[in-house]
Design a protein around this motif. Structure first.
Motif, mmCIF file in Angstrom:
data_model
loop_
_atom_site.group_PDB
_atom_site.id
_atom_site.type_symbol
_atom_site.label_atom_id
_atom_site.label_comp_id
_atom_site.label_asym_id
_atom_site.label_seq_id
_atom_site.Cartn_x
_atom_site.Cartn_y
_atom_site.Cartn_z
ATOM 1 N N SER A 187 102.277 -32.695 60.560
ATOM 2 C CA SER A 187 102.220 -33.198 61.934
ATOM 3 C C SER A 187 102.213 -34.721 61.962
ATOM 4 O O SER A 187 102.836 -35.346 62.840
ATOM 5 N N LYS A 188 101.518 -35.367 61.028
ATOM 6 C CA LYS A 188 101.497 -36.836 60.977
ATOM 7 C C LYS A 188 102.892 -37.372 60.700
ATOM 8 O O LYS A 188 103.337 -38.370 61.315
ATOM 9 N N PHE A 189 103.600 -36.733 59.772
ATOM 10 C CA PHE A 189 104.956 -37.170 59.447
ATOM 11 C C PHE A 189 105.878 -37.005 60.659
ATOM 12 O O PHE A 189 106.674 -37.899 60.977
ATOM 13 N N SER B 203 113.757 -38.216 51.500
ATOM 14 C CA SER B 203 114.213 -36.904 51.032
ATOM 15 C C SER B 203 113.708 -35.779 51.925
ATOM 16 O O SER B 203 114.396 -34.770 52.118
ATOM 17 N N LYS B 204 112.510 -35.944 52.494
ATOM 18 C CA LYS B 204 111.996 -34.933 53.417
ATOM 19 C C LYS B 204 112.903 -34.799 54.635
ATOM 20 O O LYS B 204 113.208 -33.685 55.087
ATOM 21 N N VAL B 205 113.317 -35.935 55.189
ATOM 22 C CA VAL B 205 114.203 -35.912 56.354
ATOM 23 C C VAL B 205 115.535 -35.271 55.981
ATOM 24 O O VAL B 205 116.082 -34.452 56.734
ATOM 25 N N ALA B 206 116.071 -35.610 54.808
ATOM 26 C CA ALA B 206 117.342 -35.026 54.380
ATOM 27 C C ALA B 206 117.231 -33.515 54.245
ATOM 28 O O ALA B 206 118.099 -32.768 54.724
ATOM 29 N N LEU C 188 113.740 -34.186 64.418
ATOM 30 C CA LEU C 188 112.860 -33.419 63.538
ATOM 31 C C LEU C 188 111.408 -33.497 63.972
ATOM 32 O O LEU C 188 110.580 -32.748 63.484
ATOM 33 N N ALA C 189 111.103 -34.402 64.891
ATOM 34 C CA ALA C 189 109.731 -34.483 65.402
ATOM 35 C C ALA C 189 109.385 -33.274 66.250
ATOM 36 O O ALA C 189 108.212 -32.937 66.406
ATOM 37 N N GLU C 190 110.406 -32.623 66.788
ATOM 38 C CA GLU C 190 110.220 -31.420 67.609
ATOM 39 C C GLU C 190 111.083 -30.337 67.000
ATOM 40 O O GLU C 190 112.275 -30.259 67.292
ATOM 41 N N PRO C 191 110.513 -29.492 66.130
ATOM 42 C CA PRO C 191 111.333 -28.519 65.403
ATOM 43 C C PRO C 191 112.203 -27.650 66.293
ATOM 44 O O PRO C 191 113.307 -27.267 65.913
#
Length: 256
Positions: A79-81, A172-175, A242-245
């Motif tokens: 959630s922080k990310f 890499s998480k965003v990718a 990606l902040a809102e799946p």
């Protein structure tokens, strides 16, 4: 490594040994030799096998048990990310910088790792697979700077992840999350992540038995795939999504 299997025949379309013959120590080592030609690589991945070796070694082929897998709707971002992504200016693209991504994956230092298994020969082979429309990259840009990425092979509706990197924290998480969001919207349910590590497990990866994995691969690689560049399908896509799946597969930030 005291025990090695028999070498592969020279013909690129020669069959691999049955995967249940893979060694337990080292886990999953199945075959040795051969080449990295497109027919051999496609044949390997369709049977749950991948190459992994270091400079100076012969080509080694693996099918570990268990297998590390992501469901495309199961990648977890904290959630922080996600809150931080609401202010992000990063943009995601696909297949616009494949060579740069695989080079960064090879050259980025990793804790506890000396050297790289992504040899010059491996890079050339996967760049050829990219030219043929089988290998793909998802890239994260901050302006014109590449800050993260992931690459792998798509066969049918199965994606086989190879490696990812970060030049900035979280790249890499965003990718990975962007790849999973798009694959899910295209009908790809799974991403193969090959061998477990704590980082992958923290992002939602699961361990599958080899028989379960192979059954899924046989089914999904037989389905119609998306061969060719994915650049136009992804366009320029804001990482803020990606902040809102629930909105992760939304429209691009501008026309590609």
């Amino acid at each position: 490594m005291s025990t090695l299997p028999a070498p592969l025949p020279p013909e690129p379309d020669a069959p691999f040994p049955p995967v249940d013959q893979a060694l337990r120590q080292p886990d999953g080592l199945l075959a040795i030799g051969g080449d990295l030609s497109p027919p051999r690589l496609l044949n390997a991945y369709r049977h749950g096998i991948f190459p992994w070796y270091s400079q100076g070694q012969p080509i080694l082929w693996w099918s570990p048990d268990p297998r590390t897998m992501f469901a495309t709707d199961g990648v977890r971002l904290g959630s922080k990310f996600r809150r931080g992504l609401r202010r992000s200016t990063w943009e995601v693209r696909a297949d616009t910088a494949f060579a740069e991504v695989i080079r960064a994956c090879a050259e980025t230092p990793r804790p506890g790792q000396r050297g790289t298994w992504i040899t010059r020969e491996m890079r050339a082979a996967y760049e050829r697979m990219h030219e043929l429309g089988h290998a793909h990259s998802f890239e994260v840009f901050d302006g014109d700077r590449l800050v993260g990425g992931i690459y792998g092979l798509a066969i049918g509706r199965m994606f086989f992840g190879e490696s990812m990197f970060s030049a900035e924290s979280g790249g890499s998480k965003v990718a990975l999350a962007a790849l999973a969001a798009h694959l899910g919207s295209w009908g790809f349910p799974l991403i193969d992540a090959q061998v477990e590590n704590d980082h992958l497990l923290s992002l939602g990866a699961e361990l599958w038995t080899r028989p379960r994995f192979l059954a899924a691969v046989a089914e999904l690689t037989a389905e119609p795939g998306i061969v060719g560049s994915w650049s136009g399908r992804v366009g320029c896509w804001p990482a803020t999504r990606l902040a809102e799946p629930a909105r992760a597969a939304g429209p691009a930030c501008h026309d590609p």
